[in-house]
Design a protein around this motif. Structure first.
Motif, mmCIF file in Angstrom:
data_model
loop_
_atom_site.group_PDB
_atom_site.id
_atom_site.type_symbol
_atom_site.label_atom_id
_atom_site.label_comp_id
_atom_site.label_asym_id
_atom_site.label_seq_id
_atom_site.Cartn_x
_atom_site.Cartn_y
_atom_site.Cartn_z
ATOM 1 N N THR A 373 0.836 -1.189 0.000
ATOM 2 C CA THR A 373 0.000 0.000 0.000
ATOM 3 C C THR A 373 0.876 1.247 0.000
ATOM 4 N N GLU A 374 0.273 2.370 -0.310
ATOM 5 C CA GLU A 374 1.027 3.619 -0.418
ATOM 6 C C GLU A 374 1.202 4.252 0.959
ATOM 7 N N PHE A 375 2.381 4.788 1.209
ATOM 8 C CA PHE A 375 2.659 5.482 2.467
ATOM 9 C C PHE A 375 2.275 6.946 2.291
ATOM 10 N N THR A 376 1.275 7.375 3.069
ATOM 11 C CA THR A 376 0.820 8.767 2.980
ATOM 12 C C THR A 376 1.183 9.512 4.249
ATOM 13 N N TYR A 377 1.354 10.796 4.099
ATOM 14 C CA TYR A 377 1.650 11.684 5.227
ATOM 15 C C TYR A 377 0.611 12.789 5.194
ATOM 16 N N ASP A 378 -0.340 12.709 6.136
ATOM 17 C CA ASP A 378 -1.463 13.651 6.145
ATOM 18 C C ASP A 378 -2.184 13.660 4.809
ATOM 19 N N GLY A 379 -2.379 12.472 4.237
ATOM 20 C CA GLY A 379 -3.168 12.352 3.018
ATOM 21 C C GLY A 379 -2.394 12.508 1.734
ATOM 22 N N VAL A 380 -1.117 12.806 1.791
ATOM 23 C CA VAL A 380 -0.305 13.024 0.585
ATOM 24 C C VAL A 380 0.761 11.927 0.537
ATOM 25 N N SER A 381 0.994 11.407 -0.673
ATOM 26 C CA SER A 381 2.027 10.389 -0.841
ATOM 27 C C SER A 381 3.382 10.954 -0.431
ATOM 28 N N LEU A 386 8.706 13.782 -1.429
ATOM 29 C CA LEU A 386 10.163 13.740 -1.559
ATOM 30 C C LEU A 386 10.606 14.066 -2.983
ATOM 31 N N ASP A 387 9.870 13.561 -3.985
ATOM 32 C CA ASP A 387 10.208 13.867 -5.376
ATOM 33 C C ASP A 387 10.037 15.363 -5.657
ATOM 34 N N ASP A 388 8.938 15.933 -5.145
ATOM 35 C CA ASP A 388 8.722 17.377 -5.334
ATOM 36 C C ASP A 388 9.856 18.173 -4.695
ATOM 37 N N TYR A 389 10.283 17.727 -3.515
ATOM 38 C CA TYR A 389 11.379 18.436 -2.857
ATOM 39 C C TYR A 389 12.652 18.379 -3.699
ATOM 40 N N ARG A 390 12.954 17.215 -4.252
ATOM 41 C CA ARG A 390 14.153 17.093 -5.087
ATOM 42 C C ARG A 390 14.071 18.013 -6.307
ATOM 43 N N ILE A 391 12.900 18.034 -6.930
ATOM 44 C CA ILE A 391 12.737 18.862 -8.139
ATOM 45 C C ILE A 391 12.925 20.344 -7.803
ATOM 46 N N VAL A 392 12.247 20.781 -6.750
ATOM 47 C CA VAL A 392 12.354 22.194 -6.376
ATOM 48 C C VAL A 392 13.772 22.524 -5.940
ATOM 49 N N GLY A 444 10.149 30.528 3.228
ATOM 50 C CA GLY A 444 9.580 29.974 4.456
ATOM 51 C C GLY A 444 8.081 29.862 4.432
ATOM 52 N N THR A 445 7.454 30.009 3.259
ATOM 53 C CA THR A 445 6.007 29.894 3.202
ATOM 54 C C THR A 445 5.587 28.469 3.528
ATOM 55 N N ASN A 446 4.555 28.340 4.366
ATOM 56 C CA ASN A 446 4.089 26.996 4.735
ATOM 57 C C ASN A 446 3.457 26.328 3.537
ATOM 58 N N ARG A 447 3.838 25.063 3.391
ATOM 59 C CA ARG A 447 3.218 24.290 2.322
ATOM 60 C C ARG A 447 1.956 23.660 2.880
ATOM 61 N N ARG A 448 0.836 23.863 2.213
ATOM 62 C CA ARG A 448 -0.451 23.395 2.722
ATOM 63 C C ARG A 448 -0.870 22.169 1.926
ATOM 64 N N THR A 458 2.232 21.296 8.162
ATOM 65 C CA THR A 458 3.315 20.903 7.271
ATOM 66 C C THR A 458 4.535 21.700 7.648
ATOM 67 N N PRO A 459 5.702 21.318 7.199
ATOM 68 C CA PRO A 459 6.902 22.083 7.541
ATOM 69 C C PRO A 459 6.823 23.499 7.015
ATOM 70 N N LYS A 460 7.625 24.367 7.624
ATOM 71 C CA LYS A 460 7.642 25.747 7.197
ATOM 72 C C LYS A 460 7.983 25.840 5.745
ATOM 73 N N SER A 461 8.805 24.929 5.300
ATOM 74 C CA SER A 461 9.090 24.852 3.871
ATOM 75 C C SER A 461 9.543 23.453 3.558
ATOM 76 N N LEU A 462 8.920 22.843 2.570
ATOM 77 C CA LEU A 462 9.344 21.533 2.144
ATOM 78 C C LEU A 462 10.410 21.637 1.083
ATOM 79 N N THR A 463 10.758 22.854 0.668
ATOM 80 C CA THR A 463 11.736 23.052 -0.385
ATOM 81 C C THR A 463 12.709 24.129 0.032
ATOM 82 N N PRO A 464 13.942 24.045 -0.433
ATOM 83 C CA PRO A 464 14.911 25.118 -0.134
ATOM 84 C C PRO A 464 14.515 26.364 -0.843
ATOM 85 N N GLN A 465 14.681 27.506 -0.166
ATOM 86 C CA GLN A 465 14.331 28.801 -0.762
ATOM 87 C C GLN A 465 15.564 29.474 -1.327
#
Length: 465
Positions: A373-381, A386-392, A444-448, A458-465
């Motif tokens: 099954t898929e591992f979700t974190y607050d409803g999101v895969s 992690l892939d979005d973080y790498r891309i950003v 530092g915008t919160n990712r919703r 969610t973390p203050k930022s899931l991506t480096p600014q």
């Protein structure tokens, strides 16, 4: 001469008779004594036989008379008496053991002991009367013990079931310890075996009725508090889901919302009054779901701890971005050295982020492969996060590289201009000198992440600014 001879013979017979008579009297006396001994032994044999044998039992197959008064016959009778006395002793011991066992059972069950043994045989309860120890009496005693032991086991199991239910209801409704004290001598036997229960009246009808009344009272109280109990369990369930960062599906949302719970409670109360349903059905469903959530949370624990570590690193990364854009960060102001130390620690932690992300990704992939099954974190895969973080992050790195290249070109152009025209401050540099670099409002915008239509932490930022 002949007359003298006859006279001598007559005198001899009288002497012989006189000599034989004492022996004859002694033999008669010994015969009477031997016969009395035999009669005494026979009497004892008959008496013991009447106690241990059925009423129609005949102790002697052949009649006993004075035709045989030998020592051998007396010894045979004595051997038979000794055998009967031994059998009587064994039977008495067995009967006394049975009576002790019966007394113990009657004491525990609060049954009249004297009436019980009198029903078996009246001689068992009469003083001055020989105790009947026949086979029939022993068999009746064994049957009475078996019957009372079966009653004891039946009551014990029923009382233990009632005690277990009572403890569950006490725990469910937070019953004060003071109210539980009067049942302490009952609940202490909740796991006892049949031989361990020996207290007087421990399984009496009054005790059974006492516990049944308490359980009935608690059940009625439970029904009256059903809504509060269900809502309490629902809150507990939501707390477990929140800690495990699990989001309910549509089935859960419709089954355990307030309106559904109130509707089910009304049905449960009506059915309980009619005796058609257990009022704890809804609670059991929620408790089963709580158990499932706890199991899922345990399997997710290691990954969630690594996610928190990653999110904290992302927050430090966002702070470091803002800090790096502050032109006054090196001013010798108050607390500047503290910020510098934090920045150093933040850089060390940020440099570890790629490794944290790689390890976390491998953990999630292994978890999903194992459980299917898929591992979700607050409803999101989590893998998509992690892939979005790498891309950003790659985009930010490319943007930083582009800005460095652009700055390099600008510096090269300025150097060429200075060679041609000399150093001359530009109006723009004069106007910008002394100004503090403003903070990037997007940093530092919160990712919703939307979970069931609402935002979650969610973390203050899931991506480096």
């Amino acid at each position: 001469m002949q007359r003298k001879t006859m006279a001598h013979k007559g005198c001899g017979l009288r002497e012989e008779l006189s000599a034989i008579v004492p022996y004859l009297e002694e033999m008669k006396k010994r015969k009477v004594e031997r016969w009395n001994q035999i009669l005494d032994v026979i009497g004892k044999i008959k008496k013991i036989s009447s106690e241990i044998r059925p009423a129609d039992f005949v102790p002697f197959k052949a009649p006993v008379d004075q035709s045989d008064l030998s020592c051998r016959r007396l010894e045979e009778l004595r051997m038979e008496l000794q055998s009967l006395e031994k059998e009587k002793s064994e039977r008495l011991k067995q009967v006394m053991d049975y009576l002790n066992t019966l007394h113990s059972l009657c004491k525990v069950l609060a049954v009249d002991f004297k009436q019980t043994i009198s029903d078996v045989h009246p001689s068992l309860d009469e003083d001055g009367v020989p105790m009947n120890i026949s086979n029939t009496t022993i068999e009746r005693l064994a049957l009475a013990i078996q019957r009372l032991r079966e009653t004891k086991i039946e009551r014990m199991q029923k009382l233990q079931d009632l005690s277990s239910t009572m403890l569950e209801l006490w725990n469910l409704m937070d019953t004060p310890i003071e109210e539980q004290q009067s049942f302490q001598n009952i609940t202490c036997n909740i796991a006892a075996s049949e031989p361990e229960i020996t207290e007087a009246n421990a399984l009496s009808i009054d005790v059974m009725n006492f516990v049944e009344a308490e359980v009935l009272r608690l059940e009625q109280l439970k029904v009256s508090k059903m809504k509060d109990l269900v809502l309490k369990k629902q809150t507990e369930l939501e707390e477990h889901r929140r800690r495990a960062h699990l989001v309910g599906d549509e089935h859960y949302a419709t089954q355990f919302n307030i309106e559904a719970i109130e509707a089910v409670i009304n049905v449960v109360i009506v059915c309980f009054i009619a005796g058609a349903i257990d009022p704890s059905l809804l609670l059991e469903q929620i408790e089963a779901y709580i158990a499932t959530v706890k199991e899922d949370a345990f399997s997710r624990k290691d990954i969630l701890e690594r996610v928190e570590r990653w999110l904290n690193a992302c927050e430090e990364e966002a702070w470091l971005e803002d800090y790096s854009k502050d032109d006054n960060r090196y001013n010798a102001g108050r607390g500047a050295h503290i910020m510098l130390k934090r920045a150093e620690k933040a850089r060390v932690l940020v440099n570890k982020i790629p490794g944290i992300v790689d390890v976390l990704t491998n953990k999630v992939i292994a978890w999903e492969k194992e459980r299917g099954t898929e591992f979700t974190y607050d409803g999101v895969s989590l893998l998509s996060m992690l892939d979005d973080y790498r891309i950003v992050r790659e985009e930010k790195e490319q943007e930083k590289k582009r800005q460095r290249d652009q700055k390099k070109l600008e510096d090269q152009f300025k150097a060429e201009q200075e060679l041609l025209y000399g150093s001359k401050p530009s109006p723009s540099s004069r106007s910008n000198s002394g100004k503090k670099l403003t903070r990037n409002p997007s940093a530092g915008t919160n990712r919703r992440l939307s979970v069931g239509g609402g935002p979650v932490r969610t973390p203050k930022s899931l991506t480096p600014q």
